[in-house]
Design an enzyme around this catalytic site. Structure first.
Site, mmCIF file in Angstrom:
data_model
loop_
_atom_site.group_PDB
_atom_site.id
_atom_site.type_symbol
_atom_site.label_atom_id
_atom_site.label_comp_id
_atom_site.label_asym_id
_atom_site.label_seq_id
_atom_site.Cartn_x
_atom_site.Cartn_y
_atom_site.Cartn_z
ATOM 1 N N HIS A 187 64.298 34.777 -19.389
ATOM 2 C CA HIS A 187 65.360 34.380 -20.314
ATOM 3 C C HIS A 187 65.615 35.570 -21.237
ATOM 4 O O HIS A 187 65.003 35.687 -22.296
ATOM 5 C CB HIS A 187 64.935 33.152 -21.111
ATOM 6 C CG HIS A 187 66.013 32.592 -21.995
ATOM 7 N ND1 HIS A 187 66.041 31.278 -22.382
ATOM 8 C CD2 HIS A 187 67.105 33.165 -22.579
ATOM 9 C CE1 HIS A 187 67.097 31.067 -23.159
ATOM 10 N NE2 HIS A 187 67.745 32.206 -23.296
ATOM 11 N N GLU A 195 67.772 32.669 -16.997
ATOM 12 C CA GLU A 195 68.234 31.652 -17.933
ATOM 13 C C GLU A 195 68.967 32.315 -19.091
ATOM 14 O O GLU A 195 68.659 33.445 -19.474
ATOM 15 C CB GLU A 195 67.051 30.885 -18.524
ATOM 16 C CG GLU A 195 66.151 30.198 -17.541
ATOM 17 C CD GLU A 195 64.967 29.533 -18.215
ATOM 18 O OE1 GLU A 195 64.342 28.671 -17.584
ATOM 19 O OE2 GLU A 195 64.662 29.881 -19.379
ATOM 20 N N HIS A 215 59.527 23.265 -19.646
ATOM 21 C CA HIS A 215 59.183 23.358 -21.061
ATOM 22 C C HIS A 215 57.881 22.611 -21.335
ATOM 23 O O HIS A 215 57.800 21.401 -21.170
ATOM 24 C CB HIS A 215 60.278 22.843 -21.997
ATOM 25 C CG HIS A 215 60.307 23.589 -23.299
ATOM 26 N ND1 HIS A 215 61.014 24.759 -23.482
ATOM 27 C CD2 HIS A 215 59.679 23.365 -24.464
ATOM 28 C CE1 HIS A 215 60.847 25.204 -24.711
ATOM 29 N NE2 HIS A 215 60.018 24.379 -25.328
ATOM 30 N N THR A 275 62.968 29.309 -28.915
ATOM 31 C CA THR A 275 62.871 28.837 -27.534
ATOM 32 C C THR A 275 63.900 27.736 -27.324
ATOM 33 O O THR A 275 64.441 27.183 -28.283
ATOM 34 C CB THR A 275 61.449 28.322 -27.239
ATOM 35 O OG1 THR A 275 61.335 28.028 -25.847
ATOM 36 C CG2 THR A 275 61.125 27.077 -28.065
#
Length: 245
Positions: A44, A76, A198, A106
């Site tokens: 990410h 991501e 997650h 996050t």
């Protein structure tokens, strides 16, 4: 078929970036993860490059292409024009779009499909025209999933943070699993494949995959990296794959 494991390398990159030094190596640990059986690597990249750097993307793409051509690269991020340029340059097999503000530590919520489908539709079409599979980060609430299906999304990634937070509360864990199962079944009924991510761990994965047997993929970074500090990356990846079985 068990869900595939994609190892998120952001935590490795964050540790590297504490010093102006090239270790731990993002690609080195990515190589170890893939050699141990991981099906792919996830990153990410955020605009400030506080963990994954833009320069890492080409290195990871080359690692997969040259050494693990059966593996997948998943990138991501929030679909800014700069992000879209990055993914079009590096051609990941999957792009996971998240509704993050760039300053967030996050990802902590999914898309509001009802209000944002008009924004997302041309982006999804652009990425799919480029040959990339598209997944959208989603709260475990099926409201609006039909909008996601209507704009041509391939998958939704269920946000499992609230489930991960129930590690010391079995009753709460059961409630979150109920939500996730209901959401997954609604998405499946609409023809969407299911990813999840997650705060997933070796301990909480078995219950999740039992409730959502159609799960296609999990992407795991923080918990897996923490375990790798204790057990090493190859052993850790093997443990996570076993937890998905």
């Amino acid at each position: 078929m068990p869900a595939k494991l994609s190892v998120n390398l952001n935590a490795v990159a964050m540790l590297r970036n504490r010093r102006d030094l090239p270790w731990p190596s993002v690609t080195g640990l990515g190589r170890a993860a893939l050699a141990a059986g991981a099906a792919g690597l996830t990153v990410h990249p955020r605009p400030d490059q506080r963990h994954i750097r833009f320069s890492d993307l080409g290195d990871i793409r080359a690692l997969i292409d040259d050494e693990f051509p059966q593996a997948e690269f998943n990138i991501e991020g929030f679909p800014s024009e700069a992000f879209l340029d990055l993914v079009e340059k590096h051609q990941p097999e999957q792009v996971t779009l998240v509704p993050d503000d760039p300053t967030q530590a996050t990802s902590d919520h999914g898309w509001d499909f009802v209000s944002r489908s008009d924004f997302l539709a041309p982006i999804v079409a652009r990425l799919k025209a480029g040959g990339m599979r598209v997944s959208l980060f989603a709260d475990p609430d099926p409201l609006g999933y039909e909008r996601a299906a209507a704009i041509g999304v391939d998958r939704v990634e269920l946000y499992t943070g609230p489930y991960g937070a129930t590690y010391d509360d079995p009753a709460a864990a059961t409630r979150e699993l109920d939500r996730l199962e209901k959401a997954a079944n609604a998405a499946t009924a609409l023809g969407l494949d299911i990813n999840a991510g997650h705060d997933l761990t070796v301990d909480n994965l078995p219950a999740l995959v039992k409730r959502i047997p159609q799960l296609s993929e999990v992407s795991i970074g923080h918990g897996l990296t923490a375990d790798a500090l204790m057990y090493g990356m190859p052993v850790t990846v093997s443990r996570y794959i076993a937890a998905l079985a």
